[in-house]
Design a protein around this motif. Sequence first.
Motif, PDB file in Angstrom:
ATOM      1  N   HIS A   1       0.855  -1.193   0.000  1.00 20.62           N
ATOM      2  CA  HIS A   1       0.000   0.000   0.000  1.00 20.62           C
ATOM      3  C   HIS A   1       0.887   1.238   0.000  1.00 20.62           C
ATOM      4  O   HIS A   1       1.853   1.318   0.772  1.00 20.62           O
ATOM      5  N   GLU A   2       0.577   2.211  -0.868  1.00 22.13           N
ATOM      6  CA  GLU A   2       1.322   3.456  -0.965  1.00 22.13           C
ATOM      7  C   GLU A   2       0.369   4.627  -0.790  1.00 22.13           C
ATOM      8  O   GLU A   2      -0.749   4.614  -1.317  1.00 22.13           O
ATOM      9  N   ALA A   3       0.832   5.640  -0.056  1.00 21.37           N
ATOM     10  CA  ALA A   3       0.031   6.844   0.169  1.00 21.37           C
ATOM     11  C   ALA A   3       0.975   8.008   0.400  1.00 21.37           C
ATOM     12  O   ALA A   3       2.203   7.843   0.442  1.00 21.37           O
ATOM     13  N   ASP A   4       0.402   9.215   0.574  1.00 18.66           N
ATOM     14  CA  ASP A   4       1.247  10.382   0.767  1.00 18.66           C
ATOM     15  C   ASP A   4       1.933  10.398   2.127  1.00 18.66           C
ATOM     16  O   ASP A   4       2.857  11.171   2.353  1.00 18.66           O
ATOM     17  N   TRP A   5       1.524   9.525   3.053  1.00 20.77           N
ATOM     18  CA  TRP A   5       2.181   9.443   4.361  1.00 20.77           C
ATOM     19  C   TRP A   5       3.326   8.424   4.364  1.00 20.77           C
ATOM     20  O   TRP A   5       4.153   8.406   5.277  1.00 20.77           O
ATOM     21  N   GLY A   6       3.351   7.519   3.365  1.00 21.22           N
ATOM     22  CA  GLY A   6       4.387   6.497   3.320  1.00 21.22           C
ATOM     23  C   GLY A   6       3.881   5.211   2.692  1.00 21.22           C
ATOM     24  O   GLY A   6       2.995   5.230   1.830  1.00 21.22           O
ATOM     25  N   SER A   7       4.423   4.081   3.126  1.00 23.13           N
ATOM     26  CA  SER A   7       4.080   2.800   2.513  1.00 23.13           C
ATOM     27  C   SER A   7       4.115   1.687   3.545  1.00 23.13           C
ATOM     28  O   SER A   7       4.736   1.808   4.610  1.00 23.13           O
ATOM     29  N   LEU A   8       3.464   0.573   3.209  1.00 23.10           N
ATOM     30  CA  LEU A   8       3.472  -0.633   4.027  1.00 23.10           C
ATOM     31  C   LEU A   8       3.472  -1.824   3.090  1.00 23.10           C
ATOM     32  O   LEU A   8       2.668  -1.884   2.146  1.00 23.10           O
ATOM     33  N   GLN A   9       4.381  -2.769   3.333  1.00 29.06           N
ATOM     34  CA  GLN A   9       4.506  -3.931   2.452  1.00 29.06           C
ATOM     35  C   GLN A   9       4.659  -5.203   3.274  1.00 29.06           C
ATOM     36  O   GLN A   9       5.457  -5.250   4.219  1.00 29.06           O
TER      37      GLN A   9
ATOM     38  N   SER B   1      15.561 -33.176   0.341  1.00 26.52           N
ATOM     39  CA  SER B   1      14.971 -31.878  -0.010  1.00 26.52           C
ATOM     40  C   SER B   1      14.073 -31.422   1.123  1.00 26.52           C
ATOM     41  O   SER B   1      13.670 -32.213   1.980  1.00 26.52           O
ATOM     42  N   ALA B   2      13.732 -30.139   1.123  1.00 29.48           N
ATOM     43  CA  ALA B   2      12.864 -29.584   2.160  1.00 29.48           C
ATOM     44  C   ALA B   2      12.229 -28.312   1.647  1.00 29.48           C
ATOM     45  O   ALA B   2      12.800 -27.583   0.822  1.00 29.48           O
ATOM     46  N   THR B   3      11.038 -28.027   2.131  1.00 28.56           N
ATOM     47  CA  THR B   3      10.348 -26.779   1.819  1.00 28.56           C
ATOM     48  C   THR B   3      10.713 -25.726   2.858  1.00 28.56           C
ATOM     49  O   THR B   3      10.783 -26.013   4.051  1.00 28.56           O
ATOM     50  N   ALA B   4      10.961 -24.509   2.395  1.00 31.48           N
ATOM     51  CA  ALA B   4      11.357 -23.424   3.283  1.00 31.48           C
ATOM     52  C   ALA B   4      10.590 -22.161   2.901  1.00 31.48           C
ATOM     53  O   ALA B   4      10.015 -22.065   1.809  1.00 31.48           O
ATOM     54  N   GLY B   5      10.613 -21.186   3.784  1.00 32.13           N
ATOM     55  CA  GLY B   5       9.928 -19.941   3.470  1.00 32.13           C
ATOM     56  C   GLY B   5       9.953 -18.966   4.633  1.00 32.13           C
ATOM     57  O   GLY B   5      10.393 -19.303   5.739  1.00 32.13           O
ATOM     58  N   GLY B   6       9.490 -17.747   4.362  1.00 37.92           N
ATOM     59  CA  GLY B   6       9.484 -16.736   5.404  1.00 37.92           C
ATOM     60  C   GLY B   6       8.610 -15.559   5.049  1.00 37.92           C
ATOM     61  O   GLY B   6       8.057 -15.475   3.934  1.00 37.92           O
ATOM     62  N   LEU B   7       8.499 -14.624   5.988  1.00 37.05           N
ATOM     63  CA  LEU B   7       7.681 -13.430   5.825  1.00 37.05           C
ATOM     64  C   LEU B   7       8.496 -12.195   6.173  1.00 37.05           C
ATOM     65  O   LEU B   7       9.407 -12.246   7.009  1.00 37.05           O
ATOM     66  N   ALA B   8       8.162 -11.079   5.545  1.00 41.25           N
ATOM     67  CA  ALA B   8       8.778  -9.784   5.857  1.00 41.25           C
ATOM     68  C   ALA B   8       7.687  -8.733   5.895  1.00 41.25           C
ATOM     69  O   ALA B   8       6.794  -8.725   5.028  1.00 41.25           O
ATOM     70  N   LEU B   9       7.743  -7.858   6.874  1.00 39.31           N
ATOM     71  CA  LEU B   9       6.827  -6.726   6.986  1.00 39.31           C
ATOM     72  C   LEU B   9       7.670  -5.473   7.119  1.00 39.31           C
ATOM     73  O   LEU B   9       8.537  -5.385   7.998  1.00 39.31           O
ATOM     74  N   SER B  10       7.460  -4.500   6.247  1.00 39.10           N
ATOM     75  CA  SER B  10       8.291  -3.296   6.238  1.00 39.10           C
ATOM     76  C   SER B  10       7.472  -2.097   5.819  1.00 39.10           C
ATOM     77  O   SER B  10       6.377  -2.234   5.260  1.00 39.10           O
ATOM     78  N   GLY B  11       8.029  -0.907   6.069  1.00 40.27           N
ATOM     79  CA  GLY B  11       7.290   0.276   5.674  1.00 40.27           C
ATOM     80  C   GLY B  11       8.045   1.560   5.935  1.00 40.27           C
ATOM     81  O   GLY B  11       9.165   1.570   6.453  1.00 40.27           O
ATOM     82  N   THR B  12       7.415   2.657   5.541  1.00 40.76           N
ATOM     83  CA  THR B  12       7.934   3.998   5.758  1.00 40.76           C
ATOM     84  C   THR B  12       6.805   4.874   6.292  1.00 40.76           C
ATOM     85  O   THR B  12       5.632   4.645   5.984  1.00 40.76           O
TER      86      THR B  12
ATOM     87  N   VAL C   1      11.690   4.574   8.940  1.00 37.31           N
ATOM     88  CA  VAL C   1      11.615   3.328   8.179  1.00 37.31           C
ATOM     89  C   VAL C   1      11.726   2.175   9.169  1.00 37.31           C
ATOM     90  O   VAL C   1      12.379   2.311  10.226  1.00 37.31           O
ATOM     91  N   PHE C   2      11.120   1.048   8.847  1.00 44.28           N
ATOM     92  CA  PHE C   2      11.113  -0.075   9.778  1.00 44.28           C
ATOM     93  C   PHE C   2      10.892  -1.366   9.005  1.00 44.28           C
ATOM     94  O   PHE C   2      10.426  -1.371   7.861  1.00 44.28           O
ATOM     95  N   GLY C   3      11.221  -2.478   9.670  1.00 46.06           N
ATOM     96  CA  GLY C   3      10.993  -3.755   9.040  1.00 46.06           C
ATOM     97  C   GLY C   3      11.314  -4.906   9.971  1.00 46.06           C
ATOM     98  O   GLY C   3      12.110  -4.768  10.914  1.00 46.06           O
ATOM     99  N   ALA C   4      10.687  -6.044   9.718  1.00 38.67           N
ATOM    100  CA  ALA C   4      10.944  -7.278  10.455  1.00 38.67           C
ATOM    101  C   ALA C   4      10.878  -8.430   9.466  1.00 38.67           C
ATOM    102  O   ALA C   4      10.095  -8.407   8.502  1.00 38.67           O
ATOM    103  N   VAL C   5      11.718  -9.439   9.690  1.00 42.60           N
ATOM    104  CA  VAL C   5      11.778 -10.580   8.799  1.00 42.60           C
ATOM    105  C   VAL C   5      11.973 -11.843   9.621  1.00 42.60           C
ATOM    106  O   VAL C   5      12.627 -11.818  10.682  1.00 42.60           O
TER     107      VAL C   5
END
Length: 486
Positions: A309-317, A339-350, A361-365
């Motif tokens: 999401h993008e707006a004039d105040w910043g963004s969130l992804q 073999s193995a399945t792997a994966g992850g999540l990231a949350l970041s923004g301004t 600015v901030f983020g977590a992974v």
Amino acid sequence: MRIPTRSLCLAAVLLPGAVAAQTRDATQDAEIQRLRQTVDMLTARIQALESGQASTAQQAPPNAAQPATAVASTPGGVGRPTQLVEVASPDAMKVKPSPLPARDTFDEDDQATARADNEVPPGDDLEGFFVIPGTETWLRLGGYAKLDAMFDSGDAGVTDEFVPSSIPVDGGRDSTRFNMHARQTRLTFEGRRNTDAGQLRFLIQNDFFGSGGSYGYRLRHAWGQLGNTYVGFGWSAFMDLDSGPDTLDFAGPPASPFARLASVRQYFPLGNGNQLILAAEHRAPELQFSGVTQRSRTAAPNLVLAARHEADWGSLQASGLLRYLTYDSAKDSNEGSDSATAGGLALSGTWGWGDNGDYMVFGAVGGQGIGAFIGDLGGLNVDGVVDPQGDLQVLQQYGGWLGYTHHWTQRWRSTLTYSRLYLERDTLLDPSVFRRSDYAAANIIWQPAPSWSWGAELLYGKLQEQSGASGDVFRLQTALKYDFVK
């Protein structure tokens, strides 16, 4: 007989001329001839100019302003109209500006990232673009020259950038050291072209962090995007370049996702600043092995799904990463494969506020088997580990970062940054393998003009290994940068 009025007028003109002709000498005849030649030359040049302007008007993109002209002096002293380079504007190039608030960054990495609808990056006014005569393609040459000078309190491991995972825990060479280089200098070649399928944007960029000597050429980006379809080599879709803090240090926060790779992706604009991103990317598994004949194998692409999401105040992804990790052994080996399945999540923004341009600015992974996509872990082979029985076990990684930029005046700004990153403790790992890193940075940046900036930054890094042993180091860095187009 009636004599026509026109003939009388001609007679009135020619009769005195006939009388004067009797006294005219050879010098006057030569002067008249030269004047006639000058008139013919000017007439030909005016016709050529009119023809060239008509051709340019037909070739220019819709809504493009007609090029201006100026008079340039020729060696003979005759003024000749000269067509100036036609410059770009968002309307002429049929591209919308980003809704994000404009902000200055020392590395300018956010300017090279792909965006939905090929929108103009925040703060970019398309300065420097020009149209190739005879085409509908707009080009811009950009980049900058940057000199970094660094003074370390001890052995920092990697010398040209600040990478906490490389700090020696035994103190290494404890003596202080100084380093200076211009390897971050880069050249950017960008093009845009309007088509029936949307705008085509392509970007090629390099720096000099390659392996071919101290200033080896390295390709940073080589990609194209038609409408909302991206193909090529560049930033991973798992990354959010807008959430990077404004540091002089080239590496940045260790916990932030970081990867340049070959990929294909599709943007899905949903309106009101919302969008989805779907990508298939190539990144080989990075594994720890117990056998000498084992090696990783890429069996499937890495998949990324992101909502933004993008707006004039910043963004969130919010970004999700799905991977399939595999390894094989030699044919004559009994170590097997898995073999193995792997994966992850990231949350970041301004988030920006106020009239002075301050922002955060901030983020977590976090995830399993995603070390190859995280700044401080890439290249350490910590996606997973293979035990003596040949079973592949994925490893957990998690961390976060936070940055705050304050503008003291229009020309002075400062940024505070902190980041921490963890890799799970596992008895299968060597005691010297990464366990945790800390990163902190504080800087002051002076930008008296858009085309050049100077800054000073104090950095602190600490590494803890699986064994619990740790090491830390301070770095004082200063940098001077000249932008090619700004």
